[in-house]
Write a protein that holds these residues in place. Structure first.
Motif, PDB file in Angstrom:
ATOM      1  N   VAL A 397       0.840  -1.196   0.000  1.00 27.52           N
ATOM      2  CA  VAL A 397       0.000   0.000   0.000  1.00 27.52           C
ATOM      3  C   VAL A 397       0.874   1.244   0.000  1.00 27.52           C
ATOM      4  O   VAL A 397       1.856   1.335   0.741  1.00 27.52           O
ATOM      5  N   GLU A 398       0.526   2.196  -0.859  1.00 26.18           N
ATOM      6  CA  GLU A 398       1.097   3.545  -0.841  1.00 26.18           C
ATOM      7  C   GLU A 398      -0.071   4.505  -0.659  1.00 26.18           C
ATOM      8  O   GLU A 398      -1.052   4.423  -1.398  1.00 26.18           O
ATOM      9  N   SER A 399       0.027   5.421   0.309  1.00 25.64           N
ATOM     10  CA  SER A 399      -1.117   6.282   0.562  1.00 25.64           C
ATOM     11  C   SER A 399      -0.679   7.624   1.116  1.00 25.64           C
ATOM     12  O   SER A 399       0.440   7.782   1.612  1.00 25.64           O
ATOM     13  N   THR A 400      -1.585   8.573   1.026  1.00 25.07           N
ATOM     14  CA  THR A 400      -1.409   9.879   1.650  1.00 25.07           C
ATOM     15  C   THR A 400      -2.644  10.170   2.492  1.00 25.07           C
ATOM     16  O   THR A 400      -3.696   9.542   2.336  1.00 25.07           O
ATOM     17  N   GLY A 401      -2.492  11.151   3.400  1.00 22.81           N
ATOM     18  CA  GLY A 401      -3.636  11.566   4.212  1.00 22.81           C
ATOM     19  C   GLY A 401      -4.088  10.550   5.232  1.00 22.81           C
ATOM     20  O   GLY A 401      -5.220  10.613   5.715  1.00 22.81           O
ATOM     21  N   GLY A 402      -3.227   9.583   5.560  1.00 24.45           N
ATOM     22  CA  GLY A 402      -3.581   8.602   6.578  1.00 24.45           C
ATOM     23  C   GLY A 402      -4.522   7.518   6.114  1.00 24.45           C
ATOM     24  O   GLY A 402      -5.048   6.746   6.938  1.00 24.45           O
ATOM     25  N   THR A 403      -4.754   7.387   4.804  1.00 22.77           N
ATOM     26  CA  THR A 403      -5.681   6.368   4.308  1.00 22.77           C
ATOM     27  C   THR A 403      -5.058   4.973   4.414  1.00 22.77           C
ATOM     28  O   THR A 403      -3.835   4.807   4.344  1.00 22.77           O
ATOM     29  N   THR A 404      -5.898   3.967   4.579  1.00 27.78           N
ATOM     30  CA  THR A 404      -5.457   2.581   4.716  1.00 27.78           C
ATOM     31  C   THR A 404      -6.349   1.673   3.877  1.00 27.78           C
ATOM     32  O   THR A 404      -7.461   2.056   3.479  1.00 27.78           O
ATOM     33  N   MET A 405      -5.872   0.437   3.635  1.00 31.98           N
ATOM     34  CA  MET A 405      -6.665  -0.518   2.868  1.00 31.98           C
ATOM     35  C   MET A 405      -6.376  -1.929   3.336  1.00 31.98           C
ATOM     36  O   MET A 405      -5.241  -2.267   3.699  1.00 31.98           O
ATOM     37  N   SER A 406      -7.400  -2.762   3.328  1.00 30.56           N
ATOM     38  CA  SER A 406      -7.244  -4.187   3.603  1.00 30.56           C
ATOM     39  C   SER A 406      -7.832  -4.984   2.456  1.00 30.56           C
ATOM     40  O   SER A 406      -8.640  -4.485   1.672  1.00 30.56           O
ATOM     41  N   MET A 407      -7.427  -6.244   2.355  1.00 31.06           N
ATOM     42  CA  MET A 407      -7.951  -7.163   1.345  1.00 31.06           C
ATOM     43  C   MET A 407      -8.581  -8.348   2.048  1.00 31.06           C
ATOM     44  O   MET A 407      -7.991  -8.925   2.969  1.00 31.06           O
ATOM     45  N   THR A 408      -9.769  -8.707   1.603  1.00 37.15           N
ATOM     46  CA  THR A 408     -10.464  -9.878   2.126  1.00 37.15           C
ATOM     47  C   THR A 408     -10.595 -10.913   1.025  1.00 37.15           C
ATOM     48  O   THR A 408     -11.104 -10.621  -0.063  1.00 37.15           O
ATOM     49  N   MET A 409     -10.104 -12.121   1.284  1.00 37.79           N
ATOM     50  CA  MET A 409     -10.237 -13.238   0.345  1.00 37.79           C
ATOM     51  C   MET A 409     -11.331 -14.153   0.882  1.00 37.79           C
ATOM     52  O   MET A 409     -11.271 -14.582   2.031  1.00 37.79           O
ATOM     53  N   GLN A 410     -12.318 -14.433   0.065  1.00 36.29           N
ATOM     54  CA  GLN A 410     -13.490 -15.161   0.534  1.00 36.29           C
ATOM     55  C   GLN A 410     -13.773 -16.371  -0.331  1.00 36.29           C
ATOM     56  O   GLN A 410     -13.792 -16.305  -1.553  1.00 36.29           O
ATOM     57  N   VAL A 411     -13.994 -17.526   0.353  1.00 36.18           N
ATOM     58  CA  VAL A 411     -14.428 -18.769  -0.293  1.00 36.18           C
ATOM     59  C   VAL A 411     -15.694 -19.200   0.420  1.00 36.18           C
ATOM     60  O   VAL A 411     -15.650 -19.618   1.587  1.00 36.18           O
ATOM     61  N   GLY A 412     -16.832 -19.084  -0.262  1.00 37.28           N
ATOM     62  CA  GLY A 412     -18.094 -19.359   0.413  1.00 37.28           C
ATOM     63  C   GLY A 412     -18.309 -18.346   1.530  1.00 37.28           C
ATOM     64  O   GLY A 412     -18.306 -17.135   1.300  1.00 37.28           O
ATOM     65  N   THR A 413     -18.449 -18.839   2.737  1.00 39.33           N
ATOM     66  CA  THR A 413     -18.611 -17.938   3.890  1.00 39.33           C
ATOM     67  C   THR A 413     -17.320 -17.754   4.668  1.00 39.33           C
ATOM     68  O   THR A 413     -17.296 -17.034   5.668  1.00 39.33           O
ATOM     69  N   VAL A 414     -16.251 -18.405   4.218  1.00 35.91           N
ATOM     70  CA  VAL A 414     -14.967 -18.333   4.935  1.00 35.91           C
ATOM     71  C   VAL A 414     -14.167 -17.143   4.409  1.00 35.91           C
ATOM     72  O   VAL A 414     -13.924 -17.028   3.206  1.00 35.91           O
ATOM     73  N   LYS A 415     -13.743 -16.271   5.322  1.00 33.72           N
ATOM     74  CA  LYS A 415     -13.009 -15.068   4.948  1.00 33.72           C
ATOM     75  C   LYS A 415     -11.615 -15.074   5.560  1.00 33.72           C
ATOM     76  O   LYS A 415     -11.429 -15.465   6.704  1.00 33.72           O
ATOM     77  N   THR A 416     -10.643 -14.647   4.765  1.00 37.37           N
ATOM     78  CA  THR A 416      -9.279 -14.437   5.245  1.00 37.37           C
ATOM     79  C   THR A 416      -8.929 -12.983   4.962  1.00 37.37           C
ATOM     80  O   THR A 416      -8.990 -12.556   3.801  1.00 37.37           O
ATOM     81  N   GLU A 417      -8.560 -12.228   5.992  1.00 41.18           N
ATOM     82  CA  GLU A 417      -8.354 -10.795   5.835  1.00 41.18           C
ATOM     83  C   GLU A 417      -6.918 -10.397   6.163  1.00 41.18           C
ATOM     84  O   GLU A 417      -6.274 -10.987   7.038  1.00 41.18           O
TER      85      GLU A 417
END
Length: 462
Positions: A397-417
């Motif tokens: 991630v490269e950002s300005t202004g304090g912004t952030t990001m996450s990624m969620t990988m989902q298979v069915g109802t199972v999530k990995t973040e």
């Protein structure tokens, strides 16, 4: 679909070799010499390995020409005014090929007054704007009855870039394989410059009988290909994006036409990239509209056709500066295009900006904001470039202004973040089988801000 027209014979102006040697070579990444020195357009292969398959003959002869299905290349000045591009009649908008969105109008910041599209159905034209480091490329560009410029699609590519797409910004020009028509074009200024060859790879189209069908119908560095047509299926062995060359034992003494001899020398050193499909012509090499050029004798063009071979591999490349070219590594797979939904907060939400390839907030916010992109548009737009299990990837991630990001990988109802990552932060992940991904961006209270992210496949053991 391309119907090729013959170019009228133009008188060939000649320059002596001495004159050519006194003319300074243009710098890379400029109007006359687009793209970086290490672009594959400006590099030649070392020890190429050739296929044995011959491009089939058709009822038409091969061609090297400008005209209705080539393109003009127009130089924008910083002083040129803007121009609005409107949709063609019946369309709901102009397609921006990077955002994959239709827009009511598309603004070109600097419009050269001399711009004229090719007269064929593709309506190609390229505008090179060095002040913005962009080449704009148009499909079906024309003026309507009201005097407005219209087009079906607008694309852009960095003038100083590779000249090809990547898995993130995958469609960067009007050619079917993803590049702008500028790539590989025989230019007006070099048509009769007195040099023995063109100092870059050429661009070429093949007929259906030459092109490969199926999922492998395009290959690196292409990032796209023509849509299959049931009535004229591809039956050949060469995918779009492939380089074709004349082998080193090709007998140049059989080529007596001066124009074709220059092309043949180029095909022996640099080759040509297959960027498009045509209708019923074994191969076409593209010349900029307006270049002092006429087509070559059919018998000699067919000698070239019979000897052209696909390059299956090479030991390396030499770039435009004469240095070994370093292959691309850690290629970005992720674009932040697609619809971002405001989940929490008030105010003007961040939007995807094609030119910075970033999510951008243009105003000050008085409450924290959370946005989620569920579209899954940002991954897998290039064949075989969607993340695969159980490979490891890293999100940067490269950002300005304090912004952030996450990624969620989902298979069915199972999530990995992943964690919520800020500027300069990264996290490695193991990709779950059959996972889809979505992204959550957060902006704190404050002024304008931006966020950019990359997803890179990690080498084994890292």
């Amino acid at each position: 679909m391309k119907q090729l027209l013959a170019v009228g014979t133009l008188a060939l102006a000649s320059l002596s070799q001495a004159q050519a040697q006194t003319t300074p070579a243009p710098a890379f990444g400029t109007y006359q010499k687009p793209f970086a020195a290490d672009s594959l357009w400006n590099s030649y292969p070392v020890n190429p390995v050739f296929d044995t398959w011959e491009i089939p003959a058709t009822t038409w002869n091969p061609a090297i020409q400008g005209g209705a299905f080539s393109s003009g290349i127009f130089e924008a000045k910083a002083t040129d005014g803007p121009m609005l591009i409107y949709p063609v009649a019946g369309a709901t908008g102009v397609v921006d090929t990077d955002t994959e969105m239709r827009t009511p109008t598309y603004t070109i910041p600097h419009w050269p007054p001399a711009t004229v599209p090719a007269t064929g159905g593709d309506g190609h034209a390229d505008i090179i704007d060095a002040s913005l480091n962009r080449i704009y490329s148009f499909s079906n560009l024309k003026k309507n009855a009201e005097g407005k410029w219209t087009a079906t699609r607008v694309s852009w590519t960095p003038l100083t870039g590779s000249g090809w797409g990547d898995p993130a910004h995958y469609y960067q020009g009007a050619r079917a394989a993803g590049p702008a028509p500028t790539g590989g074009m025989i230019r007006i200024a070099e048509a009769n410059d007195g040099k023995p060859l063109f100092e870059h790879a050429l661009s070429m189209s093949l007929d259906f009988t030459g092109l490969l069908a199926g999922e492998d119908r395009y290959t690196y560095p292409a990032t796209a290909a023509d849509t299959p047509i049931a009535t004229k299926p591809n039956t050949g062995r060469i995918p779009e994006g492939a380089r074709v060359m004349l082998p080193p034992n090709f007998d140049l003494s059989k080529i007596t036409d001066a124009r074709l001899l220059k092309v043949a020398r180029t095909l022996m050193k640099y080759g040509a990239y297959v960027v498009d499909r045509n209708d019923n012509t074994p191969f076409v090499i593209y010349v900029e509209i307006g270049a002092p050029w006429s087509n070559s004798p059919p018998d000699q063009l067919n000698l070239v056709r019979k000897s052209l071979r696909r390059v299956l591999g090479q030991s390396g490349h030499i770039d435009g500066n004469g240095q070994p070219r370093v292959p691309e590594t850690r290629v970005n797979l992720l674009s932040l295009r697609g619809a971002w939904t405001l989940i929490d907060g008030v105010g003007s939400q961040g939007v995807y900006d094609t030119f910075s390839q970033s999510l951008v907030w243009g105003t000050t916010t008085t409450r924290p904001m959370t946005q989620i992109n569920y579209s899954n548009w940002g991954l897998g737009r290039v064949a075989n470039k969607f993340p695969k299990a159980p490979k490891r990837y890293k999100l940067y991630v490269e950002s300005t202004g304090g912004t952030t990001m996450s990624m969620t990988m989902q298979v069915g109802t199972v999530k990995t973040e992943t964690a919520q990552l800020g500027n300069g932060q990264s996290q490695a992940v193991v990709w779950p089988d059959q996972a889809k991904a979505y992204f959550t961006a957060k902006k704190p209270v404050g002024g304008p801000a931006s966020l950019k992210a990359r997803l890179i496949e990690l080498p084994a053991g890292e």
